[in-house]
Write a protein that holds these residues in place. Structure first.
Motif, PDB file in Angstrom:
ATOM      1  N   SER A  20      50.206  18.518 -15.679  1.00 35.76           N
ATOM      2  CA  SER A  20      49.846  19.100 -14.457  1.00 35.76           C
ATOM      3  C   SER A  20      49.396  19.269 -13.196  1.00 35.76           C
ATOM      4  CB  SER A  20      51.393  20.357 -13.999  1.00 35.76           C
ATOM      5  OG  SER A  20      51.255  20.783 -12.993  1.00 35.76           O
ATOM      6  N   ARG A  21      48.037  19.293 -13.365  1.00 34.80           N
ATOM      7  CA  ARG A  21      46.978  19.295 -13.028  1.00 34.80           C
ATOM      8  C   ARG A  21      46.562  18.412 -12.717  1.00 34.80           C
ATOM      9  NH1 ARG A  21      43.568  22.253 -16.539  1.00 34.80           N
ATOM     10  NH2 ARG A  21      44.979  24.160 -16.257  1.00 34.80           N
ATOM     11  N   VAL A  22      46.621  16.873 -13.498  1.00 34.53           N
ATOM     12  CA  VAL A  22      46.309  15.671 -12.840  1.00 34.53           C
ATOM     13  C   VAL A  22      47.497  14.897 -11.960  1.00 34.53           C
ATOM     14  CG1 VAL A  22      46.463  13.043 -13.345  1.00 34.53           C
ATOM     15  CG2 VAL A  22      44.179  14.545 -14.784  1.00 34.53           C
ATOM     16  N   SER A  23      48.625  15.001 -12.073  1.00 33.19           N
ATOM     17  CA  SER A  23      49.427  14.844 -11.634  1.00 33.19           C
ATOM     18  C   SER A  23      50.008  14.851 -10.151  1.00 33.19           C
ATOM     19  CB  SER A  23      50.851  14.853 -11.765  1.00 33.19           C
ATOM     20  OG  SER A  23      51.128  15.844 -12.311  1.00 33.19           O
ATOM     21  N   GLY A  24      50.026  16.628 -10.154  1.00 32.30           N
ATOM     22  CA  GLY A  24      49.327  17.377  -8.686  1.00 32.30           C
ATOM     23  C   GLY A  24      47.917  16.864  -7.718  1.00 32.30           C
ATOM     24  N   ALA A  25      46.882  16.314  -8.085  1.00 30.71           N
ATOM     25  CA  ALA A  25      46.336  16.283  -7.527  1.00 30.71           C
ATOM     26  C   ALA A  25      46.062  15.070  -6.772  1.00 30.71           C
ATOM     27  CB  ALA A  25      44.217  16.405  -8.210  1.00 30.71           C
ATOM     28  N   VAL A  26      46.763  13.655  -8.327  1.00 30.84           N
ATOM     29  CA  VAL A  26      47.142  12.470  -7.543  1.00 30.84           C
ATOM     30  C   VAL A  26      48.059  12.017  -6.087  1.00 30.84           C
ATOM     31  CG1 VAL A  26      47.533  10.284  -8.263  1.00 30.84           C
ATOM     32  CG2 VAL A  26      46.153  11.577  -9.778  1.00 30.84           C
TER      33      VAL A  26
ATOM     34  N   SER B 279      38.778   9.796  -8.289  1.00 25.45           N
ATOM     35  CA  SER B 279      38.225  10.595  -7.451  1.00 25.45           C
ATOM     36  C   SER B 279      39.034  12.035  -7.450  1.00 25.45           C
ATOM     37  CB  SER B 279      37.666  10.262  -6.030  1.00 25.45           C
ATOM     38  OG  SER B 279      37.575  11.620  -5.458  1.00 25.45           O
ATOM     39  N   ALA B 280      39.925  11.326  -7.605  1.00 29.28           N
ATOM     40  CA  ALA B 280      41.028  12.870  -7.866  1.00 29.28           C
ATOM     41  C   ALA B 280      41.716  13.100  -9.478  1.00 29.28           C
ATOM     42  CB  ALA B 280      42.753  12.443  -7.183  1.00 29.28           C
ATOM     43  N   ILE B 281      41.427  12.220 -10.179  1.00 28.75           N
ATOM     44  CA  ILE B 281      41.564  13.154 -11.264  1.00 28.75           C
ATOM     45  C   ILE B 281      39.989  13.758 -11.809  1.00 28.75           C
ATOM     46  CG2 ILE B 281      41.375  12.071 -13.949  1.00 28.75           C
ATOM     47  CD1 ILE B 281      42.889   9.400 -12.503  1.00 28.75           C
ATOM     48  N   SER B 282      38.894  13.193 -11.160  1.00 32.17           N
ATOM     49  CA  SER B 282      37.536  13.802 -11.508  1.00 32.17           C
ATOM     50  C   SER B 282      37.892  15.575 -10.742  1.00 32.17           C
ATOM     51  CB  SER B 282      36.928  12.774 -10.749  1.00 32.17           C
ATOM     52  OG  SER B 282      35.300  13.943 -11.095  1.00 32.17           O
ATOM     53  N   ASP B 283      38.415  15.189  -9.430  1.00 34.52           N
ATOM     54  CA  ASP B 283      38.275  16.789  -8.582  1.00 34.52           C
ATOM     55  C   ASP B 283      39.096  17.325  -9.967  1.00 34.52           C
ATOM     56  OD1 ASP B 283      36.596  16.246  -6.846  1.00 34.52           O
ATOM     57  OD2 ASP B 283      38.477  15.306  -5.323  1.00 34.52           O
ATOM     58  N   ALA B 284      40.239  17.416 -10.511  1.00 33.61           N
ATOM     59  CA  ALA B 284      41.263  17.528 -11.414  1.00 33.61           C
ATOM     60  C   ALA B 284      40.209  18.628 -12.401  1.00 33.61           C
ATOM     61  CB  ALA B 284      42.650  17.275 -11.371  1.00 33.61           C
TER      62      ALA B 284
END
Length: 124
Positions: A70-76, A112-117
């Protein structure tokens, strides 16, 4: 770590609306689960990709449960132009993030979004 496979989907119709669902295979009835991804009701499958959309897959390391997905899919899903970000979870292994958009998304922006998550892309 749950040890169960799951699909987590985040859909976005604009940059401010994000909804998530989880699809868990049912092999036996259980009322327990880890604190971050207790069993939830199965949801309808994600909408199919239409001919005017682009889909790309990214291998992601470090996901262990539905909360991670959820954290990854939400960030992306917050990236402008992303219609859907769906994770095929392989708990403790290499999960696959599927990104659907009207035009191709920059792989660096997705990374970058994945890394930020708090997670990372698997090396190719």
């Amino acid at each position: 770590m749950c040890g169960t496979s799951a699909t987590w989907t985040t859909s976005s119709t604009n940059s401010s609306t994000v909804s998530s669902t989880v699809l868990l295979p049912v092999t036996e009835k259980s009322s327990s689960g880890c604190s971050c991804c207790a069993p939830q009701e199965a949801a309808a499958p994600a909408a199919p990709v239409t001919s005017d959309e682009v889909s790309a897959a990214f291998p992601v390391l470090g996901l262990t449960c539905g909360s991670c997905a959820s954290r990854v899919s939400g960030a992306v899903g917050k990236i402008a132009g992303v219609r859907e970000a769906r994770v095929d979870l392989v708990a403790g292994g290499t999960s696959t993030l599927h990104v659907t958009s009207a035009t191709p998304r920059d792989a660096g922006l997705v990374a970058s979004a994945i890394s930020d998550a708090g997670y990372q892309l698997a090396s190719s």
